[in-house]
Design a protein around this motif. Structure first.
Motif, PDB file in Angstrom:
ATOM      1  N   ALA A 164      51.704  25.299  53.932  1.00  0.00           N
ATOM      2  CA  ALA A 164      50.858  25.561  55.089  1.00  0.00           C
ATOM      3  C   ALA A 164      49.887  26.716  55.096  1.00  0.00           C
ATOM      4  N   VAL A 165      48.707  26.432  55.448  1.00  0.00           N
ATOM      5  CA  VAL A 165      47.490  27.605  55.429  1.00  0.00           C
ATOM      6  C   VAL A 165      47.333  28.200  56.572  1.00  0.00           C
ATOM      7  N   VAL A 166      46.774  29.258  56.637  1.00  0.00           N
ATOM      8  CA  VAL A 166      46.373  30.150  57.844  1.00  0.00           C
ATOM      9  C   VAL A 166      45.079  29.704  58.044  1.00  0.00           C
ATOM     10  N   ARG A 167      44.738  29.271  59.410  1.00  0.00           N
ATOM     11  CA  ARG A 167      43.708  28.816  59.950  1.00  0.00           C
ATOM     12  C   ARG A 167      42.303  29.759  59.608  1.00  0.00           C
ATOM     13  N   SER A 168      42.725  31.082  59.613  1.00  0.00           N
ATOM     14  CA  SER A 168      41.505  31.809  59.483  1.00  0.00           C
ATOM     15  C   SER A 168      41.138  31.766  58.179  1.00  0.00           C
ATOM     16  N   ASP A 169      41.869  31.710  57.221  1.00  0.00           N
ATOM     17  CA  ASP A 169      41.600  31.676  55.896  1.00  0.00           C
ATOM     18  C   ASP A 169      40.567  30.130  55.628  1.00  0.00           C
ATOM     19  N   VAL A 170      40.816  29.004  56.492  1.00  0.00           N
ATOM     20  CA  VAL A 170      39.860  28.058  56.307  1.00  0.00           C
ATOM     21  C   VAL A 170      38.626  28.281  56.699  1.00  0.00           C
ATOM     22  N   ALA A 171      38.761  28.949  57.656  1.00  0.00           N
ATOM     23  CA  ALA A 171      37.334  29.236  58.707  1.00  0.00           C
ATOM     24  C   ALA A 171      36.601  30.223  57.682  1.00  0.00           C
ATOM     25  N   GLU A 172      37.041  31.127  56.923  1.00  0.00           N
ATOM     26  CA  GLU A 172      36.375  32.117  56.016  1.00  0.00           C
ATOM     27  C   GLU A 172      35.695  31.219  54.941  1.00  0.00           C
ATOM     28  N   VAL A 173      36.641  30.274  54.376  1.00  0.00           N
ATOM     29  CA  VAL A 173      35.972  29.439  53.360  1.00  0.00           C
ATOM     30  C   VAL A 173      34.944  28.577  54.082  1.00  0.00           C
ATOM     31  N   ILE A 174      34.825  28.187  54.858  1.00  0.00           N
ATOM     32  CA  ILE A 174      33.659  27.336  55.470  1.00  0.00           C
ATOM     33  C   ILE A 174      32.665  28.262  55.955  1.00  0.00           C
ATOM     34  N   VAL A 175      32.668  29.395  56.098  1.00  0.00           N
ATOM     35  CA  VAL A 175      31.596  30.408  56.389  1.00  0.00           C
ATOM     36  C   VAL A 175      31.023  30.659  55.103  1.00  0.00           C
ATOM     37  N   GLU A 176      31.679  30.917  54.087  1.00  0.00           N
ATOM     38  CA  GLU A 176      31.183  31.082  52.615  1.00  0.00           C
ATOM     39  C   GLU A 176      30.405  29.713  52.108  1.00  0.00           C
ATOM     40  N   ILE A 177      30.904  28.675  52.363  1.00  0.00           N
ATOM     41  CA  ILE A 177      30.358  27.437  51.851  1.00  0.00           C
ATOM     42  C   ILE A 177      28.923  27.302  52.621  1.00  0.00           C
ATOM     43  N   LEU A 178      28.900  27.509  53.895  1.00  0.00           N
ATOM     44  CA  LEU A 178      27.680  27.423  54.520  1.00  0.00           C
ATOM     45  C   LEU A 178      26.723  28.558  54.350  1.00  0.00           C
ATOM     46  N   LYS A 179      27.059  29.522  53.574  1.00  0.00           N
ATOM     47  CA  LYS A 179      26.280  30.510  53.137  1.00  0.00           C
ATOM     48  C   LYS A 179      25.441  29.959  52.102  1.00  0.00           C
ATOM     49  N   ASN A 180      25.960  29.102  51.011  1.00  0.00           N
ATOM     50  CA  ASN A 180      25.225  28.550  49.762  1.00  0.00           C
ATOM     51  C   ASN A 180      25.813  27.023  49.650  1.00  0.00           C
ATOM     52  N   PRO A 181      25.552  26.255  50.635  1.00  0.00           N
ATOM     53  CA  PRO A 181      26.025  25.054  50.592  1.00  0.00           C
ATOM     54  C   PRO A 181      25.681  24.115  49.322  1.00  0.00           C
ATOM     55  N   ILE A 182      24.681  24.351  48.825  1.00  0.00           N
ATOM     56  CA  ILE A 182      24.217  23.446  47.475  1.00  0.00           C
ATOM     57  C   ILE A 182      25.549  23.817  46.442  1.00  0.00           C
ATOM     58  N   LYS A 183      25.775  25.113  46.386  1.00  0.00           N
ATOM     59  CA  LYS A 183      27.115  25.432  45.287  1.00  0.00           C
ATOM     60  C   LYS A 183      28.323  24.410  45.287  1.00  0.00           C
ATOM     61  N   TRP A 184      28.380  23.982  46.628  1.00  0.00           N
ATOM     62  CA  TRP A 184      29.761  23.198  46.839  1.00  0.00           C
ATOM     63  C   TRP A 184      29.522  21.756  47.111  1.00  0.00           C
ATOM     64  N   GLU A 185      28.365  21.323  46.764  1.00  0.00           N
ATOM     65  CA  GLU A 185      27.965  19.734  46.679  1.00  0.00           C
ATOM     66  C   GLU A 185      29.005  19.122  46.216  1.00  0.00           C
TER      67      GLU A 185
END
Length: 280
Positions: A164-185
């Motif tokens: 099980a994962v803590v929801r705020s961890d997921v949210a932080e991951v998404i924020v980082e992805i959105l800062k540089n989305p091409i890296k995670w395509e």
């Protein structure tokens, strides 16, 4: 400049992402079915849009390069709603969809709602988008809430384990992805906690850390359906509730991923760390 659009901005996950991006100075377009409920940020524009194929939704998405798509509210028509929204994104010219999916999503998953995610993922790929699938395991927040509200965890999970994962961890991951989305395509990222735990172990750890007595009560499937009938719901909802536990029993929710550390540069939060953060 890459134009971002965010859905789910009035919810827990999407609201956190919207706030963190705004505070980081990242401009984005916020989409909401009820814009009047959305928070206002100086560097965000607010548009009315629903998960549908309509002129209004297409217009809200025109000019967007990268779309963060929170999975829709659970209901029997969620797949159709997702596909209609994806069709709107395609017509509007969106290039990349970042979608909140589910850990080990598959068409024959034990957890019934996982099947919706698998079909949505397939449709995004078939529609020709670049994609990033953020596959959340069950939230540790949910199991902690069961302990806090009911004083027990009850279900047919056997001794199966869940990372099980803590929801705020997921949210932080998404924020980082959105800062540089091409890296995670064109990547699938598995969101898990740092350890596989049985529900009995979660109850025991919660008890030790909080100084209370929380039990895990193992039910049969039949007992689980019966005990949940104290809440009025449709059959599909009962199936989803009970299959949360049978998915754990089957082993489908076990397994620890390093993807959170890969994105954030730190390990995912443990139950102990989550409870300590709650106390602050």
């Amino acid at each position: 400049m890459t134009v971002l659009a965010l859905t789910g901005v009035t919810g827990h996950l999407g609201g956190y992402v919207a706030k963190q991006l705004a505070e980081a100075g990242v401009s984005a377009r916020h989409l909401a079915r009820r814009p009047e409920k959305a928070a206002i940020f100086e560097n965000a524009s607010l548009y009315k849009a629903s998960y549908e194929f309509s002129e209004g939704t297409v217009a809200a998405l025109e000019g967007v390069d990268v779309l963060f798509m929170v999975s829709g509210h659970e209901n029997p028509h969620r797949i159709e709603e997702h596909k209609s929204f994806i069709d709107s994104a395609k017509k509007a010219g969106v290039k990349h969809i970042i979608y909140t999916s589910f850990y080990n999503a598959s068409a024959d998953a034990t957890f019934t709602l996982s099947r919706d995610h698998a079909e949505t993922e397939s449709y995004i790929k078939e529609s020709g988008f670049a994609y990033t699938f953020v596959r959340d395991n069950f939230y540790m927040d949910f199991f902690v809430e069961l302990c806090q509200v009911y004083g027990e965890i009850k279900g047919p999970a056997g001794q199966g384990k869940v990372s099980a994962v803590v929801r705020s961890d997921v949210a932080e991951v998404i924020v980082e992805i959105l800062k540089n989305p091409i890296k995670w395509e064109n990547q699938v990222l598995d969101m898990t906690g740092p350890k596989d735990l049985s529900l009995e172990e979660i109850a025991e750890q919660f008890s030790q850390l909080k100084g209370v007595s929380i039990s895990y009560i193992e039910e049969t499937v039949e007992e689980a359906y019966k005990s949940r009938q104290v809440w009025r719901a449709e059959d599909w909802q009962y199936d989803a509730w009970v299959s949360t536990y049978t998915a754990i029993a089957s082993g489908e929710q076990a397994g620890v991923s390093g993807d959170i550390e890969r994105v954030l540069g730190r390990k995912s939060r443990s139950l102990k760390e989550y409870l300590e953060s709650q106390a602050k």
